[in-house]
Design a protein around this motif. Structure first.
Motif, PDB file in Angstrom:
ATOM      1  N   THR A 176       9.190 -18.660  46.818  1.00 46.08           N
ATOM      2  CA  THR A 176       9.224 -17.832  48.022  1.00 46.08           C
ATOM      3  C   THR A 176       7.818 -17.479  48.475  1.00 46.08           C
ATOM      4  O   THR A 176       7.509 -17.500  49.672  1.00 46.08           O
ATOM      5  N   PHE A 177       6.947 -17.144  47.526  1.00 40.43           N
ATOM      6  CA  PHE A 177       5.549 -16.843  47.862  1.00 40.43           C
ATOM      7  C   PHE A 177       4.893 -18.030  48.560  1.00 40.43           C
ATOM      8  O   PHE A 177       4.219 -17.876  49.582  1.00 40.43           O
ATOM      9  N   ALA A 198       3.461 -22.643  40.513  1.00 33.16           N
ATOM     10  CA  ALA A 198       2.219 -22.668  41.301  1.00 33.16           C
ATOM     11  C   ALA A 198       1.270 -23.756  40.823  1.00 33.16           C
ATOM     12  O   ALA A 198       0.306 -24.094  41.515  1.00 33.16           O
ATOM     13  N   ALA A 199       1.533 -24.317  39.649  1.00 36.74           N
ATOM     14  CA  ALA A 199       0.657 -25.341  39.086  1.00 36.74           C
ATOM     15  C   ALA A 199       0.529 -26.529  40.039  1.00 36.74           C
ATOM     16  O   ALA A 199       1.525 -27.041  40.545  1.00 36.74           O
ATOM     17  N   GLY A 200      -0.703 -26.936  40.285  1.00 36.82           N
ATOM     18  CA  GLY A 200      -0.948 -28.081  41.149  1.00 36.82           C
ATOM     19  C   GLY A 200      -0.936 -27.761  42.632  1.00 36.82           C
ATOM     20  O   GLY A 200      -1.255 -28.631  43.448  1.00 36.82           O
ATOM     21  N   PHE A 245      -3.027 -16.587  45.709  1.00 37.17           N
ATOM     22  CA  PHE A 245      -2.555 -15.643  44.707  1.00 37.17           C
ATOM     23  C   PHE A 245      -3.712 -15.092  43.877  1.00 37.17           C
ATOM     24  O   PHE A 245      -3.655 -13.946  43.414  1.00 37.17           O
ATOM     25  N   PHE A 246      -4.742 -15.880  43.693  1.00 36.85           N
ATOM     26  CA  PHE A 246      -5.925 -15.397  42.977  1.00 36.85           C
ATOM     27  C   PHE A 246      -6.481 -14.152  43.656  1.00 36.85           C
ATOM     28  O   PHE A 246      -6.762 -13.133  43.002  1.00 36.85           O
ATOM     29  N   HIS A 247      -6.627 -14.219  44.965  1.00 33.03           N
ATOM     30  CA  HIS A 247      -7.171 -13.068  45.693  1.00 33.03           C
ATOM     31  C   HIS A 247      -6.169 -11.924  45.752  1.00 33.03           C
ATOM     32  O   HIS A 247      -6.552 -10.745  45.697  1.00 33.03           O
ATOM     33  N   THR A 248      -4.875 -12.239  45.856  1.00 29.55           N
ATOM     34  CA  THR A 248      -3.852 -11.188  45.820  1.00 29.55           C
ATOM     35  C   THR A 248      -3.861 -10.479  44.473  1.00 29.55           C
ATOM     36  O   THR A 248      -3.802  -9.247  44.400  1.00 29.55           O
ATOM     37  N   PHE A 249      -3.933 -11.258  43.408  1.00 28.37           N
ATOM     38  CA  PHE A 249      -3.994 -10.696  42.054  1.00 28.37           C
ATOM     39  C   PHE A 249      -5.189  -9.760  41.920  1.00 28.37           C
ATOM     40  O   PHE A 249      -5.063  -8.632  41.432  1.00 28.37           O
ATOM     41  N   ASN A 250      -6.359 -10.232  42.342  1.00 25.69           N
ATOM     42  CA  ASN A 250      -7.569  -9.409  42.215  1.00 25.69           C
ATOM     43  C   ASN A 250      -7.436  -8.102  42.981  1.00 25.69           C
ATOM     44  O   ASN A 250      -7.801  -7.032  42.480  1.00 25.69           O
ATOM     45  N   LEU A 282       3.597 -18.305  52.387  1.00 18.79           N
ATOM     46  CA  LEU A 282       2.213 -18.691  52.675  1.00 18.79           C
ATOM     47  C   LEU A 282       2.163 -19.821  53.690  1.00 18.79           C
ATOM     48  O   LEU A 282       1.403 -19.765  54.673  1.00 18.79           O
ATOM     49  N   VAL A 283       2.966 -20.854  53.486  1.00 18.15           N
ATOM     50  CA  VAL A 283       2.981 -22.000  54.408  1.00 18.15           C
ATOM     51  C   VAL A 283       3.386 -21.549  55.811  1.00 18.15           C
ATOM     52  O   VAL A 283       2.780 -21.947  56.817  1.00 18.15           O
TER      53      VAL A 283
END
Length: 460
Positions: free
Chosen positions: A197-198, A232-234, A242-247, A202-203
């Motif tokens: 869903t995430f 999310a792999a690949g 998600f990296f920026h959301t996580f941070n 995003l798309v």
């Protein structure tokens, strides 16, 4: 006598369970309906010709086998798209015998419930609460970690990373936490979603050029629960966003809960910066339930649904089904549905008959094909690559591990194993086994990997 609509509903309920609730299956399931009968052939309408062909190729034999078992005599299924002619001798059903599209199942133990299609507030399945979660030795640590998150969100258990095989209760625990946050602290902004869903969100936001709204929506949350993060792999854009959301959430002291079918270190094609962040808080694994926990789950399911089932039948199911909770509950639904349709009580003989396919699959010997499939999935490659000529480092290492497991877990000879890996000779297989054994002696991570793969293969 049960109507064909009831038989069809029972058939698709069992098939949904057997297929692991795949999104593609559910798409056509909710829109299919029986429209006529030609002798012992059930005519079922599906949304379009593409769905008709896809369903026929993928599920045709399984559908007919399940329908035959429920009806008690040989049956077949013909799929048609809207407007297509039905078999010339087909007798149309009266409207009263046709299930309404999308009609919900009855709220009992025979009804199928899909956690990926929630019906409660906040996008949650109302059944997935702590009250319905059975705690046992296999999940007690993960359960306690979730309780710790509730008492101190954003504290030492942030992020909380739950991992374990399919159908062991990760989604149940995550949604139970979300339910409790919404009940105890209704002012919090809580979101449970799947990684799929995430990604889709995003798309869609990229296409509509609405990324500021997307980022604001996710980064303003108080609690984010992201299920199946291994998907999310690949996917570079998903991982980047998600990296920026996580941070943003982590730095603001907001609680993050993640789930996966394996620990972060074993997720292939996952960026190292995400892999390390996922391990910042607490990792909690969930193992397959032992017999006592499986029996308690079955009793709890009967209790909450008000459907009595003899204890000896519950013991039989708990002893027979050991792979995961989803299959276990599916077996209970299958027995109850069969008893209801036959008008007979749920007995040991009935359970043994209707669960024959499941119990036989539990005893089915492990094959080299299955080992290749599991190893390939773990490394994020295709099984054909293990049988091919690729000598890249990742493929070669995966191939050696698959050969090692094939020798250890099957009765196959070295020449036969080599033949199953693209016609390689026995000396190549022996060399692969020796390389893996040496790596296990030298590197604890390889030992952990082999142990993880053995566990996965033991549950298939």
């Amino acid at each position: 006598m049960q109507s064909w609509s009831e038989l069809w509903n029972a058939t698709v309920s069992m098939l949904r369970e057997r297929e692991g609730m795949s999104p593609g299956f559910d798409t056509w399931l909710r829109a299919s309906r029986p429209v006529g009968l030609d002798g012992e052939t059930l005519v079922v309408e599906v949304p379009d010709p593409f769905t008709r062909d896809w369903v026929r190729a993928r599920y045709g034999p399984a559908m007919e086998a399940l329908l035959t078992g429920l009806a008690g005599h040989p049956c077949s299924v013909v799929l048609v798209a809207p407007g297509e002619p039905t078999p010339s001798r087909a007798r149309p059903f009266p409207s009263s015998d046709q299930p309404q599209r999308g009609a919900p199942p009855a709220p009992d133990v025979a009804a199928d419930e899909d956690p990926s299609h929630p019906t409660g507030p906040g996008g949650l399945n109302p059944r997935y609460t702590f009250d319905t979660f059975v705690v046992g030795a296999s999940n007690r640590f993960a359960y306690s970690a979730c309780q710790g998150v509730l008492s101190n969100p954003g504290g030492p258990y942030n992020p909380l990373f739950l991992y374990g095989g399919v159908g062991l209760g990760k989604t149940h625990l995550m949604q139970a936490v979300a339910h409790e946050f919404l009940r105890q602290r209704s002012h919090l902004r809580v979101l449970y979603i799947t990684t799929e869903t995430f990604t889709n969100d995003l798309v869609d936001s990229l296409q509509r050029r609405s990324m500021p709204e997307f980022r604001s929506r996710y980064r303003s949350l108080d609690v984010l629960l992201l299920d199946d993060v291994h998907f999310a792999a690949g996917k570079e854009s998903t991982q980047e966003e998600f990296f920026h959301t996580f941070n943003a959430l982590y730095e603001a002291g907001r609680q993050i809960i993640l789930s996966s079918d394996r620990p972060p270190v074993e997720i292939p094609k996952l960026e190292e910066r995400l892999r390390s962040r996922f391990a910042w808080g607490l990792l909690a694994d969930i193992q397959p339930p032992d017999f006592e926990t499986r029996l308690a789950i079955l009793r709890k399911r009967c209790e909450t649904s008000g459907t009595p089932v003899p204890d000896e039948v519950l013991h039989y199911i708990a002893e027979s089904i050991q792979s995961n909770i989803r299959v276990l509950e599916g077996a209970l639904r299958k027995v109850v549905t069969a008893a209801r349709l036959s008008g007979a009580p749920a007995t040991l003989d009935l359970a043994a008959e209707v669960l024959r396919d499941l119990t036989e699959s539990q005893r089915r010997p492990l094959t080299i094909d299955r080992i290749q499939a599991v190893v390939a999935q773990h490394f994020g490659i295709e099984p054909e690559e293990l049988r091919g000529k690729s000598r890249t480092r990742d493929v070669a290492f995966a191939r050696q591990i698959a050969m090692f497991l094939a020798r250890e877990l099957t009765q196959a000879s070295l020449p036969h194993i080599g033949d199953q890996f693209g016609g390689r000779d026995h000396s190549t297989v022996l060399h692969a086994i020796e390389r893996v054994q040496a790596a296990m002696r030298a590197d604890g991570a390889v030992n952990d990997l082999i142990r993880h793969l053995r566990q996965r293969l033991s549950r298939t």
